[in-house]
Design an enzyme around this catalytic site. Structure first.
Site, PDB file in Angstrom:
ATOM      1  N   ILE A   1      50.165  56.081  21.921  1.00 48.27           N
ATOM      2  CA  ILE A   1      51.490  55.613  22.297  1.00 48.27           C
ATOM      3  C   ILE A   1      51.336  54.793  23.564  1.00 48.27           C
ATOM      4  CG2 ILE A   1      53.775  56.249  23.149  1.00 48.27           C
ATOM      5  CD1 ILE A   1      52.001  58.643  20.883  1.00 48.27           C
TER       6      ILE A   1
ATOM      7  N   ASP B   1      56.030  47.613  14.316  1.00 53.17           N
ATOM      8  CA  ASP B   1      55.174  47.064  15.366  1.00 53.17           C
ATOM      9  C   ASP B   1      54.919  45.575  15.140  1.00 53.17           C
ATOM     10  OD1 ASP B   1      53.663  47.614  13.077  1.00 53.17           O
ATOM     11  OD2 ASP B   1      51.898  48.287  14.195  1.00 53.17           O
TER      12      ASP B   1
ATOM     13  N   GLY C   1      51.814  53.797  18.024  1.00 53.04           N
ATOM     14  CA  GLY C   1      50.861  53.291  17.057  1.00 53.04           C
ATOM     15  C   GLY C   1      50.145  54.408  16.328  1.00 53.04           C
TER      16      GLY C   1
ATOM     17  N   TYR D   1      59.228  38.357   4.402  1.00 52.07           N
ATOM     18  CA  TYR D   1      58.717  39.405   3.536  1.00 52.07           C
ATOM     19  C   TYR D   1      59.603  39.540   2.302  1.00 52.07           C
ATOM     20  CZ  TYR D   1      54.788  42.474   4.838  1.00 52.07           C
ATOM     21  OH  TYR D   1      53.550  43.034   5.016  1.00 52.07           O
TER      22      TYR D   1
ATOM     23  N   THR E   1      43.955  50.128  15.621  1.00 50.79           N
ATOM     24  CA  THR E   1      43.394  50.908  14.522  1.00 50.79           C
ATOM     25  C   THR E   1      43.234  50.022  13.293  1.00 50.79           C
ATOM     26  OG1 THR E   1      44.482  52.864  15.382  1.00 50.79           O
ATOM     27  CG2 THR E   1      43.695  52.967  13.117  1.00 50.79           C
TER      28      THR E   1
END
Length: 248
Positions: free
Chosen positions: A12, A104, A8, A95, A127
């Protein structure tokens, strides 16, 4: 045995599992900072000498990828990095450009599909906070990204003259500046999640799956059907391994 890696933006996360084991049935798990990879990964390998495969999802960029690959390559273990496609493991990606979805988020959606076959909102709070809609038939309809709790707090501290980096607490009616800042940021997180969930709230079996290191900061504020899940990205990676229960 397999080593699973979730690289990330800040840390990790990793887990070790037996091939063919139920996703989430870890033999061991943990996490480390990006800069600790050179020492941390060899320690994980030494503690689990049977590891013969490594699967990973990386959104931290090429430099972090290289930090992870170097000690693994020295041990003769290439990393199989997850790539985002139009469909996999029972999930279809709506998408506009499927490959632009973060690895992720893709892994988390696959993990969510493994755990819940009804409509769900897949929330990962780190985050950044992401909230992705997954229909009962496995269609990922789309989702949102917003700054995570700590990013919101730092943005207020860094871009205003008299608002500190808050060490306050959530209050229904804050009566101090630090409490007002923390409460506002947590309301923003919970409100975004609840607005997204409203799109599926009337569907039978609708559920919010909440994961991520910051999930506990606002989970109790959410007024919706909720299930907390640790390491949903790693569960998705384990689901993708050949022979995993539910693999398709």
């Amino acid at each position: 045995m397999m080593l699973l890696l979730d690289a990330g933006n800040t840390r990790i996360k990793w887990s070790v599992t037996d091939s063919g084991a139920e996703p989430g049935a870890w033999l061991a798990e943990g996490g480390f900072e990006h800069a600790e990879a050179a020492a941390a990964l060899p320690a994980v390998l030494a503690a689990h000498p049977g590891i013969d495969r490594v699967l990973g999802a990386n959104v931290a960029g090429p430099a972090v990828r290289a930090l992870l690959e170097a000690p693994l390559a020295a041990a003769g273990l290439p990393v199989e990095w997850l790539t985002v496609t139009a469909a996999r493991a029972g999930v279809r990606n709506a998408y506009t450009v499927p490959g632009q979805l973060g690895a992720d988020r893709w892994a988390a959606l696959i993990g969510a599909r493994r755990l819940h076959r009804g409509p769900c909102l897949v929330v990962c709070a780190g985050t950044a906070t992401t909230a992705d809609l997954l229909d009962a038939d496995g269609l990922f309809r789309g989702g949102i990204i917003l700054p995570g709790v700590d990013l919101m707090l730092r943005a207020l501290a860094g871009n205003t003259a008299q608002l500190p980096l808050a060490d306050g607490h959530f209050r229904d009616t804050p009566r101090s500046t630090v409490d007002a800042i923390v409460s506002g940021c947590l309301h923003a997180q919970a409100g975004a999640v609840e607005r997204m969930f409203a799109q599926i709230s009337g569907q039978p079996g609708a559920l919010c799956l909440l994961s991520g290191g910051a999930a506990g900061r606002f989970a109790e504020l959410l007024e919706l059907p909720l299930r907390r899940i640790d390491n949903l990205v790693l569960i998705g990676l384990a689901t993708l391994a050949p022979g995993a229960p539910g693999q398709a």
